[in-house]
Every structure is written in structure tokens, then in C-alpha cells.
Design an enzyme around this catalytic site. Structure first.
Site, PDB file in Angstrom:
ATOM      1  N   THR A 101      -4.868   1.589  -9.090  1.00 27.91           N
ATOM      2  CA  THR A 101      -5.784   2.723  -8.938  1.00 27.91           C
ATOM      3  C   THR A 101      -6.583   3.031 -10.198  1.00 27.91           C
ATOM      4  OG1 THR A 101      -5.793   5.138  -8.731  1.00 27.91           O
ATOM      5  CG2 THR A 101      -3.738   4.151  -9.423  1.00 27.91           C
TER       6      THR A 101
ATOM      7  N   TYR B 186       1.750  10.213 -11.412  1.00 30.49           N
ATOM      8  CA  TYR B 186       1.261   9.193 -10.468  1.00 30.49           C
ATOM      9  C   TYR B 186       0.590   8.052 -11.227  1.00 30.49           C
ATOM     10  CZ  TYR B 186      -1.964   7.052  -7.063  1.00 30.49           C
ATOM     11  OH  TYR B 186      -2.683   6.162  -6.304  1.00 30.49           O
TER      12      TYR B 186
ATOM     13  N   LYS C 260       1.874   4.191 -11.391  1.00 30.62           N
ATOM     14  CA  LYS C 260       1.006   3.114 -10.900  1.00 30.62           C
ATOM     15  C   LYS C 260       0.710   2.101 -12.003  1.00 30.62           C
ATOM     16  CE  LYS C 260      -0.070   3.696  -6.507  1.00 30.62           C
ATOM     17  NZ  LYS C 260      -0.102   2.618  -5.509  1.00 30.62           N
TER      18      LYS C 260
ATOM     19  N   GLU D 174      -6.934   5.857 -11.242  1.00 26.42           N
ATOM     20  CA  GLU D 174      -6.201   6.911 -11.962  1.00 26.42           C
ATOM     21  C   GLU D 174      -5.557   6.358 -13.226  1.00 26.42           C
ATOM     22  OE1 GLU D 174      -5.021  10.416 -11.690  1.00 26.42           O
ATOM     23  OE2 GLU D 174      -7.022  10.413 -10.835  1.00 26.42           O
TER      24      GLU D 174
ATOM     25  N   LEU E 195       0.820  -1.211   0.000  1.00 23.15           N
ATOM     26  CA  LEU E 195       0.000   0.000   0.000  1.00 23.15           C
ATOM     27  C   LEU E 195       0.857   1.265   0.000  1.00 23.15           C
ATOM     28  CD1 LEU E 195      -2.680  -1.010   2.679  1.00 23.15           C
ATOM     29  CD2 LEU E 195      -2.537  -1.635   0.274  1.00 23.15           C
TER      30      LEU E 195
HETATM   31  P1  NAP Z   1      -1.796   7.307   2.071  1.00 21.27           P
HETATM   32  O1  NAP Z   1      -2.733   7.571   3.205  1.00 21.27           O
HETATM   33  O2  NAP Z   1      -1.154   8.451   1.377  1.00 21.27           O
HETATM   34  O3  NAP Z   1      -0.655   6.333   2.636  1.00 21.27           O
HETATM   35  C1  NAP Z   1       0.524   6.103   1.918  1.00 21.27           C
HETATM   36  C2  NAP Z   1       1.453   5.272   2.770  1.00 21.27           C
HETATM   37  O4  NAP Z   1       2.659   5.039   2.018  1.00 21.27           O
HETATM   38  C3  NAP Z   1       1.903   5.936   4.087  1.00 21.27           C
HETATM   39  O5  NAP Z   1       1.989   4.959   5.086  1.00 21.27           O
HETATM   40  C4  NAP Z   1       3.291   6.465   3.746  1.00 21.27           C
HETATM   41  O6  NAP Z   1       4.135   6.576   4.861  1.00 21.27           O
HETATM   42  C5  NAP Z   1       3.781   5.320   2.865  1.00 21.27           C
HETATM   43  N1  NAP Z   1       4.927   5.692   2.037  1.00 21.27           N
HETATM   44  C6  NAP Z   1       5.057   6.775   1.214  1.00 21.27           C
HETATM   45  N2  NAP Z   1       6.260   6.756   0.606  1.00 21.27           N
HETATM   46  C7  NAP Z   1       6.912   5.667   1.061  1.00 21.27           C
HETATM   47  C8  NAP Z   1       8.183   5.108   0.828  1.00 21.27           C
HETATM   48  N3  NAP Z   1       9.055   5.702  -0.020  1.00 21.27           N
HETATM   49  N4  NAP Z   1       8.539   3.967   1.467  1.00 21.27           N
HETATM   50  C9  NAP Z   1       7.686   3.374   2.330  1.00 21.27           C
HETATM   51  N5  NAP Z   1       6.462   3.859   2.619  1.00 21.27           N
HETATM   52  C10 NAP Z   1       6.073   4.981   1.984  1.00 21.27           C
HETATM   53  O7  NAP Z   1      -2.518   6.427   0.943  1.00 21.27           O
HETATM   54  P2  NAP Z   1      -3.866   5.553   1.045  1.00 21.27           P
HETATM   55  O8  NAP Z   1      -5.020   6.415   0.686  1.00 21.27           O
HETATM   56  O9  NAP Z   1      -3.853   4.774   2.303  1.00 21.27           O
HETATM   57  O10 NAP Z   1      -3.658   4.574  -0.196  1.00 21.27           O
HETATM   58  C11 NAP Z   1      -2.980   3.328  -0.035  1.00 21.27           C
HETATM   59  C12 NAP Z   1      -2.495   2.852  -1.397  1.00 21.27           C
HETATM   60  O11 NAP Z   1      -3.604   2.693  -2.280  1.00 21.27           O
HETATM   61  C13 NAP Z   1      -1.548   3.818  -2.112  1.00 21.27           C
HETATM   62  O12 NAP Z   1      -0.633   3.044  -2.828  1.00 21.27           O
HETATM   63  C14 NAP Z   1      -2.448   4.584  -3.067  1.00 21.27           C
HETATM   64  O13 NAP Z   1      -1.701   5.053  -4.162  1.00 21.27           O
HETATM   65  C15 NAP Z   1      -3.426   3.504  -3.449  1.00 21.27           C
HETATM   66  N6  NAP Z   1      -4.773   3.934  -3.808  1.00 21.27           N
HETATM   67  C16 NAP Z   1      -5.481   4.730  -2.976  1.00 21.27           C
HETATM   68  C17 NAP Z   1      -6.773   5.096  -3.295  1.00 21.27           C
HETATM   69  C18 NAP Z   1      -7.598   5.966  -2.399  1.00 21.27           C
HETATM   70  O14 NAP Z   1      -8.617   6.503  -2.871  1.00 21.27           O
HETATM   71  N7  NAP Z   1      -7.246   6.104  -1.133  1.00 21.27           N
HETATM   72  C19 NAP Z   1      -7.353   4.623  -4.493  1.00 21.27           C
HETATM   73  C20 NAP Z   1      -6.600   3.772  -5.303  1.00 21.27           C
HETATM   74  C21 NAP Z   1      -5.319   3.415  -4.945  1.00 21.27           C
HETATM   75  P3  NAP Z   1       4.223   7.955   5.737  1.00 21.27           P
HETATM   76  O15 NAP Z   1       3.055   7.888   6.680  1.00 21.27           O
HETATM   77  O16 NAP Z   1       5.524   7.834   6.418  1.00 21.27           O
HETATM   78  O17 NAP Z   1       4.120   9.092   4.770  1.00 21.27           O
HETATM   79  O1  G4F Z   2      -9.152  14.035  -3.680  1.00 27.01           O
HETATM   80  P1  G4F Z   2      -8.242  14.120  -4.833  1.00 27.01           P
HETATM   81  O2  G4F Z   2      -6.941  14.808  -4.623  1.00 27.01           O
HETATM   82  O3  G4F Z   2      -8.053  12.630  -5.336  1.00 27.01           O
HETATM   83  P2  G4F Z   2      -7.609  12.000  -6.747  1.00 27.01           P
HETATM   84  O4  G4F Z   2      -6.752  12.922  -7.521  1.00 27.01           O
HETATM   85  O5  G4F Z   2      -8.844  11.497  -7.408  1.00 27.01           O
HETATM   86  O6  G4F Z   2      -6.695  10.787  -6.272  1.00 27.01           O
HETATM   87  C1  G4F Z   2      -7.096   9.904  -5.225  1.00 27.01           C
HETATM   88  O7  G4F Z   2      -7.826   8.835  -5.785  1.00 27.01           O
HETATM   89  C2  G4F Z   2      -7.072   7.985  -6.664  1.00 27.01           C
HETATM   90  C3  G4F Z   2      -8.030   6.899  -7.162  1.00 27.01           C
HETATM   91  O8  G4F Z   2      -8.740   7.373  -8.282  1.00 27.01           O
HETATM   92  C4  G4F Z   2      -5.908   7.397  -5.905  1.00 27.01           C
HETATM   93  F1  G4F Z   2      -5.208   6.572  -6.711  1.00 27.01           F
HETATM   94  C5  G4F Z   2      -5.008   8.518  -5.408  1.00 27.01           C
HETATM   95  O9  G4F Z   2      -3.945   7.960  -4.635  1.00 27.01           O
HETATM   96  C6  G4F Z   2      -5.841   9.430  -4.507  1.00 27.01           C
HETATM   97  O10 G4F Z   2      -6.211   8.696  -3.355  1.00 27.01           O
HETATM   98  O11 G4F Z   2      -8.970  14.857  -6.053  1.00 27.01           O
HETATM   99  C7  G4F Z   2     -10.239  14.452  -6.509  1.00 27.01           C
HETATM  100  C8  G4F Z   2     -10.761  15.475  -7.526  1.00 27.01           C
HETATM  101  C9  G4F Z   2      -9.746  15.824  -8.628  1.00 27.01           C
HETATM  102  O12 G4F Z   2     -10.421  15.874  -9.854  1.00 27.01           O
HETATM  103  C10 G4F Z   2      -9.272  17.215  -8.253  1.00 27.01           C
HETATM  104  O13 G4F Z   2      -8.888  18.038  -9.365  1.00 27.01           O
HETATM  105  O14 G4F Z   2     -11.015  16.690  -6.833  1.00 27.01           O
HETATM  106  C11 G4F Z   2     -10.547  17.764  -7.618  1.00 27.01           C
HETATM  107  N1  G4F Z   2     -10.301  18.919  -6.750  1.00 27.01           N
HETATM  108  C12 G4F Z   2     -10.922  20.123  -6.871  1.00 27.01           C
HETATM  109  N2  G4F Z   2     -10.428  20.977  -5.951  1.00 27.01           N
HETATM  110  C13 G4F Z   2      -9.409  18.993  -5.745  1.00 27.01           C
HETATM  111  C14 G4F Z   2      -9.495  20.287  -5.236  1.00 27.01           C
HETATM  112  N3  G4F Z   2      -8.579  18.072  -5.233  1.00 27.01           N
HETATM  113  C15 G4F Z   2      -7.800  18.439  -4.181  1.00 27.01           C
HETATM  114  N4  G4F Z   2      -6.969  17.516  -3.631  1.00 27.01           N
HETATM  115  N5  G4F Z   2      -7.834  19.709  -3.666  1.00 27.01           N
HETATM  116  C16 G4F Z   2      -8.656  20.672  -4.163  1.00 27.01           C
HETATM  117  O15 G4F Z   2      -8.669  21.807  -3.693  1.00 27.01           O
END
Ligand code: NAP
Ligand code: G4F
Length: 323
Positions: free
Chosen positions: A126, A150, A154, A128, A81
Site C-alpha cells: 500500500t 497499519y 504492511k 500508506e 488481499l
Molecule cells: P477490504 O474490503 O477491507 O477487504 C479485506 C478482506 O480481508 C475481507 O475479505 C476480510 O474478510 C479479509 N480479512 C480481514 N481479516 C482477515 C483475517 N484475519 N483472515 C482472513 N481474512 C481476513 O479491503 P480492500 O479494499 O479490498 O483491500 C484489499 C487489500 O489491499 C488489503 O490488504 C488492503 O490492505 C490492501 N490495499 C487496499 C487499498 C485500497 O485503496 N482499497 C490500497 C492499497 C492496499 P471479512 O469480509 O470477513 O471481513
Molecule cells: O478513506 P480513508 O479511510 O483511506 P486511507 O486512510 O487513505 O486508507 C485506504 O487507502 C490505503 C492506500 O493508501 C489503503 F492501504 C488502506 O487499506 C485504505 O484502503 O481516508 C482517506 C483520507 C485520510 O487522510 C483521512 O484522514 O480521508 C481522511 N478523512 C477525513 N475525514 C476521513 C474522514 N477518512 C475516513 N475514513 N472518514 C472520515 O470521516
């Protein structure tokens, strides 16, 4: 026999929820943590599980550290993750993002291949990767078209997972997860930015909320539901790839409306559109089709967007009131 799991990114949103789920299932949970100068374990404390975890040092960019972690933990399952997960930052740090989110996956897969080939592997892929969407509803057969460093990194992580499965027979699965949120979401992501701001505005601590493209649409679910899908993937006899989503898409604008309405506020009185938050290339809309996850894994999302946003607003209101 107690099962052992190694979670990279255990200090992140998903890592914390997944660790809790696995502990509840009786696993011994090992968590890889990268060295930071300040505390990153607050989510694990919030869920009351910090002391139940065996922490191992390691960074996804350092293959030798990952090999040591795999040898030490001897895990039955590895959940990768860890990532630089904020899309906007990936344009400012494209190389770090590529090394961690892309090559980091190969480091881990190599560690498994060489030292623990029976270990099952989950890769956090993801939506994305779909970016400039090629189908109205995206599923496992939809072509990819990433729109950010990103998404590109990914996509490499996704294909190297598929490749190691096909080349070396590893039990390696890729979960193509759509956006999932929670009270433990990082404050920089739009849902949490909005719920935190709504709470601050309600309590008189903030006057306005500056956002970028509020016409963007996302398929948002609850992180607590999504980690269950990760676990289910590794319980299958055969490794595979799965889309995990709700099948409903909503604009950022409507998400704001829902959050502010929870506090009897009108978002239009507070939201200011700020060009600083627009991206060099936008993913305008994402909408997943989770039919395969439903059919094969028996997985379904349990939490509506309205309930999710309410949960986040209430948690932010409690937290801001204590500050
Ligand atoms: P997150 O809250 O940003 O957590 C990321 C984790 O990765 C944190 O524990 C961070 O550690 C660790 N990390 C960052 N850089 C690292 C490195 N160089 N070496 C080791 N650990 C590192 O992300 P999340 O929302 O839980 O998402 C988990 C995974 O699912 C990610 O890979 C993300 O890209 C993917 N994903 C997320 C979503 C979503 O909507 N949440 C959707 C699709 C895919 P620190 O705490 O030390 O920064
Ligand atoms: O919440 P966001 O930053 O998430 P985004 O870019 O969709 O990415 C997240 O979901 C991905 C899965 O599809 C993960 F892979 C990724 O790691 C992450 O968890 O932005 C969502 C949307 C975007 O379209 C952005 O342009 O919200 C729009 N937005 C509008 N105003 C904003 C803002 N996003 C952020 N962060 N901040 C703003 O002020």
C-alpha cells in the site's frame, strides 16, 4: 489447462473484483474466508459470482489453516488481499493489525515455500507505507515512512515478500497500490462515506455529514482497473514490485464537492468538521508515479475520478432509495 487461483480477502472490495476478472479469464477461483457470525459474501452476490467460487475456511493468523488451503487448492497463483485494512482502526487494534497484515504474510509465504514453491504470489502492499512522504511523487524507489500501525504492519508484509523472493527464489510480487474505490468500497472509507451521505441527504434521509481532515490529499483510482494490474504482475516471467496509481492527487474536500455536485447539492451546506475523525498521525498527501507499471505491465488507469465518483453516487442513490 485450467489455471487455479487462491484469493485471500475474497469477500472484500478487491477480492470481489479480482475474482470476477479471473473467472472471466477462465480460472478456477478458490476463496479463503475467515469465520464470521454474519454474512460477508454480499459483494460476490452483487457481482453474480458467489456460486462460481470454491470457498475454503481460514484466517490469516492461523498458519495451519493456510497450509491446508494451499494443499487443497494447489493454486498456480495466490493473491493475498486479506487484511485489517482500515487505517483508523489500526490504532485501536494494533496487535491484530500486526498479526494479520504483517505476520499473516509470512504464514502464507511459508505455506508456499513448504508445499507449493512453484505458486506465484501477489502481496497487497500500500501507498500508506510512504506515509510522511520523502518525494513529491512516490515510486518504487521512494523511501518508506509509515504513519500508522497499519502502515508499519504492511511494510513488514512488503519486505518479507521481497525477502522470500530473494532468499528462496519464490515468484513473489508486491503491488504498492494507491487508494482505489468503487461502489463495493466499505462504508467506513471516506469516498463511500461521502457518496452514501450525499445520496441520503438528497433523499431526505440524513441532514449532515461529519468528517475529519478534509485537506488530506489522495491519489484515487477505480478498484476494477487496479485488480487488472495485480493479475498482470503475476503473468510476468520475473517477479517484481510495482506502484499502481493514477498520478493525480485530490483533496477530500474536492472529492466531496464532486460527489455533492453530482446531485446538484453544495457540500458546504452539509459537511461538519468533527475532531473525532482526525487521526493520531495523518498522511497528508499521496501521489503515485505509475510509470513502471505502464512501461513493464502495459497497465494504465481507465477511469477518471469524476466518473468513479459518479458511479458510486448513482449506485448509492439506487440502494438508499430501495431501503
Ligand atoms: P477490504 O474490503 O477491507 O477487504 C479485506 C478482506 O480481508 C475481507 O475479505 C476480510 O474478510 C479479509 N480479512 C480481514 N481479516 C482477515 C483475517 N484475519 N483472515 C482472513 N481474512 C481476513 O479491503 P480492500 O479494499 O479490498 O483491500 C484489499 C487489500 O489491499 C488489503 O490488504 C488492503 O490492505 C490492501 N490495499 C487496499 C487499498 C485500497 O485503496 N482499497 C490500497 C492499497 C492496499 P471479512 O469480509 O470477513 O471481513
Ligand atoms: O478513506 P480513508 O479511510 O483511506 P486511507 O486512510 O487513505 O486508507 C485506504 O487507502 C490505503 C492506500 O493508501 C489503503 F492501504 C488502506 O487499506 C485504505 O484502503 O481516508 C482517506 C483520507 C485520510 O487522510 C483521512 O484522514 O480521508 C481522511 N478523512 C477525513 N475525514 C476521513 C474522514 N477518512 C475516513 N475514513 N472518514 C472520515 O470521516
Amino acid at each position: 489447462m485450467t489455471k487455479h487461483a487462491l484469493i485471500t480477502g475474497i469477500t472484500g472490495q478487491d477480492g470481489a473484483y479480482l475474482a470476477k476478472l479471473l473467472l472471466e479469464k477462465g480460472y478456477r477461483v478458490h476463496g479463503l474466508v475467515a469465520r464470521r457470525s454474519s454474512d460477508t459474501r454480499w459483494r460476490l452476490r452483487e457481482l453474480g459470482i458467489e456460486s462460481d467460487i470454491v470457498f475454503l475456511d481460514g484466517d490469516l493468523s492461523d498458519g495451519t489453516a493456510l497450509q491446508r488451503a494451499v494443499v487443497k487448492a494447489r493454486p498456480d497463483e495466490i493473491y493475498n488481499l486479506a487484511a485489517q485494512s482500515f487505517v483508523a482502526t489500526s490504532w485501536d487494534q494494533p496487535i491484530t493489525t500486526g498479526i494479520v497484515d504483517g505476520l499473516g504474510v509470512t504464514h502464507l509465504l511459508e505455506a508456499i515455500r513448504q508445499f507449493s514453491p512453484e505458486t506465484r504470489f501477489y502481496q497487497a502492499s500500500t501507498s500508506e507505507m510512504f506515509g510522511l512522504i520523502r518525494a513529491d511523487r512516490q515510486d518504487e524507489n521512494t523511501p518508506f515512512y509509515p504513519r500508522s500501525p497499519y502502515g508499519v504492519a504492511k511494510l513488514y508484509g512488503h519486505w518479507i515478500t521481497v525477502n522470500y523472493r530473494e532468499s528462496f527464489g519464490l515468484h513473489a510480487s508486491s503491488g504498492i497500490l494507491f487508494n482505489h474505490e468503487s461502489p463495493l468500497r466499505g462504508i467506513e472509507f471516506v469516498t463511500r462515506k461521502v457518496t452514501d451521505a450525499a445520496a441520503r441527504i438528497k433523499l431526505g434521509r440524513q441532514r449532515e455529514l461529519r468528517l475529519g481532515n478534509i485537506d488530506a490529499k489522495r491519489d484515487w483510482g477505480f478498484a476494477g482497473d487496479y485488480v487488472e494490474a495485480m493479475w498482470l504482475m503475476l503473468q510476468q516471467d520475473k517477479a517484481d514490485d510495482y506502484v499502481v496509481a493514477t498520478g493525480v492527487t485530490t483533496t477530500v474536500r474536492d472529492m466531496c464537492r464532486i460527489a455533492f455536485e453530482c446531485l446538484e447539492l453544495d457540500y458546504r451546506d452539509y459537511v461538519v468538521i468533527d475532531p473525532a475523525y482526525f487521526r493520531p498521525a495523518e498522511v497528508d498527501v499521496l501521489l503515485g508515479n505509475p510509470a513502471k507499471a505502464e512501461r513493464v505491465l502495459g497497465w494504465q488507469p481507465k477511469t477518471s475520478l469524476e466518473n468513479l465518483i459518479r458511479m458510486m453516487v448513482e449506485a448509492d442513490l439506487r440502494r438508499v432509495a430501495k431501503e
